[in-house]
Design a protein around this motif. Structure first.
Motif, PDB file in Angstrom:
ATOM      1  N   SER A  20      46.850 -16.400  11.177  1.00 18.56           N
ATOM      2  CA  SER A  20      47.084 -17.206  12.382  1.00 18.56           C
ATOM      3  C   SER A  20      46.383 -18.560  12.330  1.00 18.56           C
ATOM      4  O   SER A  20      46.722 -19.457  13.118  1.00 18.56           O
ATOM      5  N   ILE A  21      45.412 -18.710  11.434  1.00 17.79           N
ATOM      6  CA  ILE A  21      44.683 -19.970  11.302  1.00 17.79           C
ATOM      7  C   ILE A  21      45.342 -20.798  10.196  1.00 17.79           C
ATOM      8  O   ILE A  21      45.309 -20.402   9.033  1.00 17.79           O
ATOM      9  N   PRO A  22      45.937 -21.942  10.507  1.00 24.04           N
ATOM     10  CA  PRO A  22      46.538 -22.764   9.439  1.00 24.04           C
ATOM     11  C   PRO A  22      45.467 -23.166   8.424  1.00 24.04           C
ATOM     12  O   PRO A  22      44.395 -23.640   8.791  1.00 24.04           O
ATOM     13  N   SER A  23      45.760 -22.958   7.136  1.00 24.24           N
ATOM     14  CA  SER A  23      44.770 -23.279   6.107  1.00 24.24           C
ATOM     15  C   SER A  23      45.418 -23.887   4.874  1.00 24.24           C
ATOM     16  O   SER A  23      45.181 -23.433   3.750  1.00 24.24           O
ATOM     17  N   PRO A  24      46.280 -24.926   5.055  1.00 22.44           N
ATOM     18  CA  PRO A  24      46.810 -25.589   3.860  1.00 22.44           C
ATOM     19  C   PRO A  24      45.673 -26.217   3.064  1.00 22.44           C
ATOM     20  O   PRO A  24      44.588 -26.477   3.598  1.00 22.44           O
ATOM     21  N   THR A  25      45.913 -26.442   1.803  1.00 23.26           N
ATOM     22  CA  THR A  25      44.882 -26.974   0.925  1.00 23.26           C
ATOM     23  C   THR A  25      44.233 -28.214   1.533  1.00 23.26           C
ATOM     24  O   THR A  25      44.910 -29.127   1.989  1.00 23.26           O
ATOM     25  N   GLY A  26      42.897 -28.198   1.564  1.00 22.01           N
ATOM     26  CA  GLY A  26      42.139 -29.288   2.165  1.00 22.01           C
ATOM     27  C   GLY A  26      41.766 -29.044   3.605  1.00 22.01           C
ATOM     28  O   GLY A  26      40.947 -29.774   4.173  1.00 22.01           O
ATOM     29  N   SER A  66      39.600 -14.317  -4.209  1.00 19.15           N
ATOM     30  CA  SER A  66      40.957 -14.776  -3.945  1.00 19.15           C
ATOM     31  C   SER A  66      40.861 -16.132  -3.268  1.00 19.15           C
ATOM     32  O   SER A  66      39.768 -16.600  -2.930  1.00 19.15           O
ATOM     33  N   HIS A  67      41.998 -16.770  -3.045  1.00 18.78           N
ATOM     34  CA  HIS A  67      41.942 -18.129  -2.472  1.00 18.78           C
ATOM     35  C   HIS A  67      42.272 -18.146  -0.991  1.00 18.78           C
ATOM     36  O   HIS A  67      43.088 -17.364  -0.500  1.00 18.78           O
ATOM     37  N   ILE A  68      41.619 -19.078  -0.310  1.00 17.83           N
ATOM     38  CA  ILE A  68      41.743 -19.218   1.131  1.00 17.83           C
ATOM     39  C   ILE A  68      42.923 -20.103   1.506  1.00 17.83           C
ATOM     40  O   ILE A  68      43.554 -19.917   2.546  1.00 17.83           O
ATOM     41  N   ASP A  69      43.220 -21.091   0.687  1.00 20.57           N
ATOM     42  CA  ASP A  69      44.246 -22.066   1.051  1.00 20.57           C
ATOM     43  C   ASP A  69      45.653 -21.508   0.872  1.00 20.57           C
ATOM     44  O   ASP A  69      45.890 -20.567   0.108  1.00 20.57           O
ATOM     45  N   THR A  70      46.582 -22.102   1.603  1.00 20.89           N
ATOM     46  CA  THR A  70      48.002 -21.777   1.501  1.00 20.89           C
ATOM     47  C   THR A  70      48.777 -23.071   1.275  1.00 20.89           C
ATOM     48  O   THR A  70      48.236 -24.170   1.405  1.00 20.89           O
ATOM     49  N   VAL A  71      50.046 -22.942   0.957  1.00 23.53           N
ATOM     50  CA  VAL A  71      50.918 -24.113   0.958  1.00 23.53           C
ATOM     51  C   VAL A  71      51.245 -24.451   2.415  1.00 23.53           C
ATOM     52  O   VAL A  71      51.101 -23.612   3.304  1.00 23.53           O
ATOM     53  N   PRO A  72      51.690 -25.683   2.690  1.00 18.37           N
ATOM     54  CA  PRO A  72      52.070 -26.035   4.065  1.00 18.37           C
ATOM     55  C   PRO A  72      53.302 -25.253   4.521  1.00 18.37           C
ATOM     56  O   PRO A  72      54.057 -24.712   3.713  1.00 18.37           O
ATOM     57  N   GLY A  73      53.487 -25.234   5.832  1.00 22.86           N
ATOM     58  CA  GLY A  73      54.669 -24.594   6.402  1.00 22.86           C
ATOM     59  C   GLY A  73      54.296 -23.664   7.538  1.00 22.86           C
ATOM     60  O   GLY A  73      53.400 -22.833   7.376  1.00 22.86           O
ATOM     61  N   GLU A  74      54.965 -23.813   8.660  1.00 24.42           N
ATOM     62  CA  GLU A  74      54.676 -22.991   9.831  1.00 24.42           C
ATOM     63  C   GLU A  74      55.707 -21.870   9.950  1.00 24.42           C
ATOM     64  O   GLU A  74      56.902 -22.119  10.004  1.00 24.42           O
ATOM     65  N   ILE A  75      55.204 -20.643   9.955  1.00 25.17           N
ATOM     66  CA  ILE A  75      56.030 -19.457  10.199  1.00 25.17           C
ATOM     67  C   ILE A  75      55.403 -18.734  11.383  1.00 25.17           C
ATOM     68  O   ILE A  75      54.224 -18.366  11.314  1.00 25.17           O
ATOM     69  N   TRP A  90      54.437 -11.234   9.648  1.00 23.54           N
ATOM     70  CA  TRP A  90      55.050 -12.487   9.244  1.00 23.54           C
ATOM     71  C   TRP A  90      54.029 -13.613   9.422  1.00 23.54           C
ATOM     72  O   TRP A  90      53.237 -13.604  10.351  1.00 23.54           O
ATOM     73  N   GLY A  91      54.088 -14.606   8.549  1.00 20.34           N
ATOM     74  CA  GLY A  91      53.244 -15.782   8.699  1.00 20.34           C
ATOM     75  C   GLY A  91      52.955 -16.429   7.355  1.00 20.34           C
ATOM     76  O   GLY A  91      52.960 -15.753   6.315  1.00 20.34           O
ATOM     77  N   ARG A  92      52.714 -17.736   7.384  1.00 23.67           N
ATOM     78  CA  ARG A  92      52.395 -18.446   6.154  1.00 23.67           C
ATOM     79  C   ARG A  92      51.089 -17.920   5.569  1.00 23.67           C
ATOM     80  O   ARG A  92      50.090 -17.786   6.274  1.00 23.67           O
ATOM     81  N   GLY A  93      51.117 -17.568   4.295  1.00 28.02           N
ATOM     82  CA  GLY A  93      49.946 -17.045   3.610  1.00 28.02           C
ATOM     83  C   GLY A  93      49.824 -15.541   3.643  1.00 28.02           C
ATOM     84  O   GLY A  93      48.964 -14.988   2.948  1.00 28.02           O
ATOM     85  N   SER A  94      50.671 -14.852   4.418  1.00 24.07           N
ATOM     86  CA  SER A  94      50.533 -13.397   4.509  1.00 24.07           C
ATOM     87  C   SER A  94      50.608 -12.746   3.134  1.00 24.07           C
ATOM     88  O   SER A  94      49.918 -11.761   2.863  1.00 24.07           O
ATOM     89  N   VAL A  95      51.416 -13.328   2.238  1.00 20.39           N
ATOM     90  CA  VAL A  95      51.540 -12.827   0.872  1.00 20.39           C
ATOM     91  C   VAL A  95      50.667 -13.626  -0.091  1.00 20.39           C
ATOM     92  O   VAL A  95      49.930 -13.065  -0.894  1.00 20.39           O
ATOM     93  N   ASP A  96      50.755 -14.952  -0.014  1.00 20.81           N
ATOM     94  CA  ASP A  96      50.071 -15.824  -0.979  1.00 20.81           C
ATOM     95  C   ASP A  96      49.078 -16.730  -0.267  1.00 20.81           C
ATOM     96  O   ASP A  96      49.410 -17.811   0.190  1.00 20.81           O
ATOM     97  N   ALA A 327      57.733 -18.838   0.618  1.00 16.35           N
ATOM     98  CA  ALA A 327      59.085 -18.742   1.175  1.00 16.35           C
ATOM     99  C   ALA A 327      59.058 -18.877   2.702  1.00 16.35           C
ATOM    100  O   ALA A 327      58.043 -18.601   3.351  1.00 16.35           O
ATOM    101  N   PRO A 328      60.190 -19.273   3.312  1.00 18.79           N
ATOM    102  CA  PRO A 328      60.244 -19.391   4.769  1.00 18.79           C
ATOM    103  C   PRO A 328      60.240 -18.041   5.479  1.00 18.79           C
ATOM    104  O   PRO A 328      60.024 -17.989   6.692  1.00 18.79           O
ATOM    105  N   ASN A 329      60.479 -16.956   4.746  1.00 15.91           N
ATOM    106  CA  ASN A 329      60.461 -15.606   5.326  1.00 15.91           C
ATOM    107  C   ASN A 329      59.268 -14.807   4.796  1.00 15.91           C
ATOM    108  O   ASN A 329      59.346 -13.578   4.654  1.00 15.91           O
ATOM    109  N   GLU A 330      58.156 -15.459   4.520  1.00 18.95           N
ATOM    110  CA  GLU A 330      56.967 -14.797   3.978  1.00 18.95           C
ATOM    111  C   GLU A 330      56.454 -13.744   4.955  1.00 18.95           C
ATOM    112  O   GLU A 330      56.227 -14.021   6.134  1.00 18.95           O
TER     113      GLU A 330
END
Length: 353
Positions: A20-26, A66-75, A90-96, A327-330
Motif C-alpha cells: 500500500s506504500i508507493p515505493s518506486p526506485t528512489g 530482497s529489494h524494497i523498491d518497485t517499478v512505477p505504476g498504480e494498481i 493486488w497491488g504494485r510490488g505484490s510479486v516483484d 504487469a498491470p494485473n500484478e
C-alpha cells in the motif's frame, strides 16, 4: 499436494502495508521505515544505512535479502478471490518483490537470521552494491525474487548497458548522405544481426543467448541548427560462458562513426543445485508438500552481485508468479505467500544447524 499452512497475520499485515506504500526506485524511505518497525516490534536490532537499506544483522548462517523498491505504476490495493477461489492481494510490488521481501522479514524474525532490505534494484542496484562493500560475507545468501513458493532460482544472466551517440553536420534533407539518425539506425541493425540466434542455434534456450535490446532512441537537429544528433540506449543480457568484454568488442566492431559509453557490467551467475542452500530448499519445499522446481531466469537480479562479491552458496526464492512482474494485473496468491514463509523457516533452521 501442497500442505495447508496457517496464515501468519503479522506477516500478512506487513505485506499489505508495504504494497500500500508507493515505493518506486528512489522513493523507498516510507516503506523502509515500515519494514524497520516490523523488526523493532520483534525486539531486533535494525537501522537504515546511508543509502537507505534496512539492516537487521543477527545469525549470519544465512542472510535473507530482497529489494524494497518497485517499478512505477498504480494498481489499486485490494484482496480479491480469483475465479478459482484463490485469495489474492493486488497491488504494485505484490510479486516483484514486496511479497518475497515480507516473507523473508517474517522468516528472519521467526528464526533469528540476518536480514537486509535493499534499495535501487530496479535501476542500478545501489543498495546491493553498498551492502557487499559494507559487510563481510555471510555463510549463505537467499535473495528474494518471485520463483513461486515451490521453485528456487539458481541462475541469472548478466547485464551490460551502454549508450551510443553520433553526430553529423546538418544538411538539406534532399541530400543522399546519411544523417546521424540513419547512422544510428544502421549501427543498431548491425548489432542486432550480430546477436541474432538462428539456423542451427534456433533451439538454443534464451538463458544461453545474448539478448540485445534498444530501450530508448533519440535524435534530431541540435539546438544550434548546425548538426544532427542521435543516441541509442541499449541493454545486453549476458549468459554464463559469455563475458561483457566479448559483447563490448562485438558492439564496438559495428560502429562506423560515433562512440559508445559503457556502464559497469553485472556478471552472470549459475549456482549448483548441490550446495547446502540448494539442498535445504529441496528439503524445505518437500516438507511443505511441494515438488521442487529448479529455475534459471533470463533476467538479472541482485544475486549476480552477491555471487560476484561473496564466496558462499546462494539461491533466489520468493512467492509469486514472475509472469506478473511489472504487469498491470500484478497480484499475489496469499496462501502461496504463507507457504513460502514456512519454506523459508525450514531452510533457515536447516542452515543454522
Amino acid at each position: 499436494m501442497s500442505a495447508e499452512v496457517a496464515p501468519d497475520e503479522d506477516a500478512r499485515d506487513l505485506l499489505e502495508d508495504l504494497v500500500s506504500i508507493p515505493s518506486p526506485t528512489g522513493e523507498e524511505r516510507e516503506a523502509a521505515e515500515r519494514l524497520a518497525a516490523f523488526f523493532e516490534d520483534a525486539g531486533r536490532e535494525v537501522w537504515l544505512d546511508e543509502v537507505g537499506n534496512v539492516r537487521a544483522p543477527a545469525d549470519d548462517s544465512v542472510l535473507l535479502t530482497s529489494h524494497i523498491d518497485t517499478v512505477p505504476g498504480e494498481i489499486p490495493v485490494r484482496v480479491e478471490a480469483s475465479e478459482d477461489g484463490i485469495e489474492e492481494l493486488w497491488g504494485r510490488g505484490s510479486v516483484d518483490a514486496t511479497g518475497p521481501l515480507a516473507a523473508m522479514a517474517a522468516a528472519a524474525v521467526a528464526t533469528g537470521v540476518s536480514f537486509a532490505g535493499v534499495v535501487g534494484e530496479e535501476t542500478d542496484s545501489r543498495g546491493a552494491r553498498h551492502l557487499v562493500a559494507d559487510r563481510e560475507a555471510p555463510d549463505a545468501v537467499v535473495n528474494g525474487e518471485p520463483s513461486g513458493w515451490d521453485g528456487v532460482t539458481l541462475g541469472y544472466r548478466g547485464f551490460l548497458a551502454g549508450e551510443y551517440a553520433v553526430e553529423t553536420d546538418s544538411a538539406h534533407t534532399s541530400r543522399p548522405e546519411p544523417n546521424a539518425i540513419q547512422t544510428a539506425m544502421a549501427w543498431w541493425s548491425r548489432v542486432a544481426d550480430a546477436f541474432e540466434v538462428g539456423g542451427s542455434d534456433a533451439e538454443t534456450p534464451v538463458f544461453e543467448q545474448v539478448t540485445a535490446k534498444p530501450v530508448s532512441f533519440e535524435g534530431g537537429t541540435a539546438a544550434d541548427g548546425l548538426s544532427v544528433e542521435a543516441g541509442v540506449e541499449a541493454q545486453f543480457r549476458i549468459p554464463p560462458g559469455e563475458s561483457a568484454a566479448d559483447i563490448r568488442e562485438t558492439v564496438e566492431g559495428a560502429v562506423e562513426s560515433g562512440e559508445i559509453e559503457w556502464r559497469e557490467p553485472i556478471p552472470p551467475v549459475m549456482e549448483s543445485p548441490r550446495t547446502e542452500v540448494g539442498r535445504a530448499f529441496r528439503v524445505g519445499i518437500r516438507r511443505v508438500g511441494g515438488d521442487p522446481r529448479l529455475l534459471r531466469k533470463t533476467g538479472t537480479s541482485d544475486m549476480n552481485l552477491y555471487a560476484g562479491a561473496w564466496d558462499c552458496p546462494m539461491a533466489t526464492y520468493g512467492p509469486g508468479d514472475s509472469e506478473l512482474d511489472h504487469a498491470p494485473n500484478e497480484r499475489l496468491d496469499l496462501a502461496a505467500f504463507d507457504r513460502s514463509i514456512a519454506v523459508l523457516k525450514r531452510v533457515c533452521e536447516d542452515l543454522e544447524e
